[in-house]
Enzyme design. Structure first.
Site, short mmCIF file in Angstrom:
data_model
loop_
_atom_site.label_atom_id
_atom_site.label_comp_id
_atom_site.label_asym_id
_atom_site.label_seq_id
_atom_site.Cartn_x
_atom_site.Cartn_y
_atom_site.Cartn_z
CG HIS A 48 13.74 8.65 -0.95
ND1 HIS A 48 14.21 9.24 -2.38
CD2 HIS A 48 11.64 8.19 -0.80
CE1 HIS A 48 13.03 9.43 -3.09
NE2 HIS A 48 12.22 8.49 -2.41
CG ASP A 311 7.11 11.68 -3.50
OD1 ASP A 311 6.38 10.51 -2.55
OD2 ASP A 311 6.73 12.03 -4.24
#
Length: 412
Positions: A48, A311
């Protein structure tokens, strides 16, 4: 003019004409050899874009006042929305230029989107899609419950033997960290010795505090202690910087150079290494993601897929899929915010075979902070990646069938 001169000029002209034709054919042949690839399929795995800090509960570790944020913790900011829309526009141009997608609105046989249920992932996917395909009805798929999301970074294996091995591997990784100087730098930035945590809890020396490893089925793996605390603090500083906060306000003006950043980023990287970069944890968390991605690689459709995650997802994929070490220039992080691992299936029209190429496509730290519009003249950054199980040539291509066999063998 004599007949002899006329004959010489005629022969010379014929020679030059033949030479030009040969050179032209050679150039055409060289062009075909240099560019023999036609794009057949793309799978994009994205982190994102820029968000707010994941935690606002840090008042007890510093006498400094933290910045106020308009948005809730861990949500996409306006800057993040704009930056991801730049990526969407850029990718649409590339996919159209290669002929993989039409100029019209694509259906789901051509373009498919899946996003985690978190606000920052759904909003990032929305920003990408609406910019790439304005006025098109593109559906963003997601699970109906967070617990069912493919992109949850939670432990699945409930066996005691797995937990024992996972904890051992995480402890080995933790014990291999050498972060004393980084802890001291962080304490200096925070004025840690003047914090409530030091005054009331008598915890005044981060390097001497314990980092406790935790592994529990259905939960994220964790490290409880100063390493986790420093990860949250560094994350906050990064989001301040990425969102364009004045330099004098980022970390209260205590981070003014790359050297300052790197002095604390070891804490951030160390935390993610311990939590997500061990063999058993990474393979366990990555399994549903890879199983979800396999049909996107092997089926004829969709031609382009976008998965919008975190992540932590990328960290476990990098470990579980045995990516070779790489360096991302002009980025503070090895898993940059908004960065995308782009799996590309190419057809070699000369060899009549398919090949894989993987690139990390990401915005540089400067492009993020300065909100640089992406275009052909100002593109994002590119870094070619390679799998240990699929040796690539000098151009970064490895045989597609070797890649598919590698995927099939991962969880056999």
């Amino acid at each position: 003019m004599s007949a002899r001169h006329m004959l010489w000029n005629s022969n010379c002209g014929l020679f030059l004409c033949k030479t030009f034709c040969v050179l032209f054919l050679l150039l055409c042949f060289e062009f075909r050899i240099v560019n023999p690839y036609k794009l057949d399929k793309v799978v994009i795995f994205s982190r994102h874009s820029v968000r707010t800090p994941s935690s606002y509960d840090l008042e007890h570790i510093t006498p400094h006042k933290w910045p106020d944020w308009k948005e809730k913790p861990g949500t996409l900011t306006q800057n993040g929305h704009v930056l991801e829309s730049y990526m969407g526009t850029y990718f649409r141009g590339w996919l159209s230029d290669t002929g993989l997608l039409p100029d019209s609105c694509p259906d789901e046989d051509l373009f498919y989107v899946y996003a985690d249920l978190m606000q920052r992932t759904l909003a990032s996917a929305e920003a990408f899609v609406r910019s790439a395909f304005p006025d098109c009805n593109i559906i963003i798929h997601s699970s109906d419950k967070k617990s069912h999301s493919v992109l949850r970074s939670h432990i699945h294996n409930s066996s005691d033997s797995f937990r024992e091995i996972a904890i051992h591997e995480m402890k080995v990784k933790r014990n291999g960290l050498h972060l004393k100087k980084s802890y001291k730098k962080m304490e200096s930035i925070l004025k840690y010795q003047h914090s409530d945590r030091c005054k009331e809890d008598k915890k005044c020396d981060m390097a001497s505090e314990k980092n406790v490893v935790k592994v529990k089925v259905g939960k994220k793996p964790k490290v409880k202690g100063p390493l986790q605390l420093c990860n949250e603090v560094t994350d906050t500083f990064l989001m301040e910087y990425y969102n364009g906060l004045a330099r004098r306000k980022v970390a209260w003006g205590k981070i003014s150079s790359k050297k300052d950043w790197h002095s604390i980023l070891g804490l951030y990287a160390g935390y993610h290494d311990v939590v997500y970069n061990t063999t058993h944890v990474a393979k366990d968390i990555a399994k549903p993601i890879i199983m979800f991605m396999k049909p996107l690689f092997t089926n004829e459709s969709p031609k382009v897929s976008l998965l919008m995650g975190h992540d932590s997802n990328i960290n476990v994929l990098l470990k579980a899929m045995h990516f070779k070490n790489f360096v991302l220039n002009k980025s503070l992080l090895s898993v940059p915010i908004g960065g995308k691992i782009v799996f590309q299936k190419w057809y070699d029209v000369v060899k009549k075979d398919y090949f894989l190429k993987i690139q990390y496509v990401y915005q540089s730290t400067k492009q993020i902070r300065k909100m640089v519009v992406l275009s052909r003249d100002t593109p994002p950054q590119f870094s070619t990646l390679e799998l240990k199980g699929c040796a690539a040539n000098e151009e970064g291509y490895c045989p597609w069938d070797v890649f598919i066999k590698f995927l099939n063998d991962l969880y056999t």
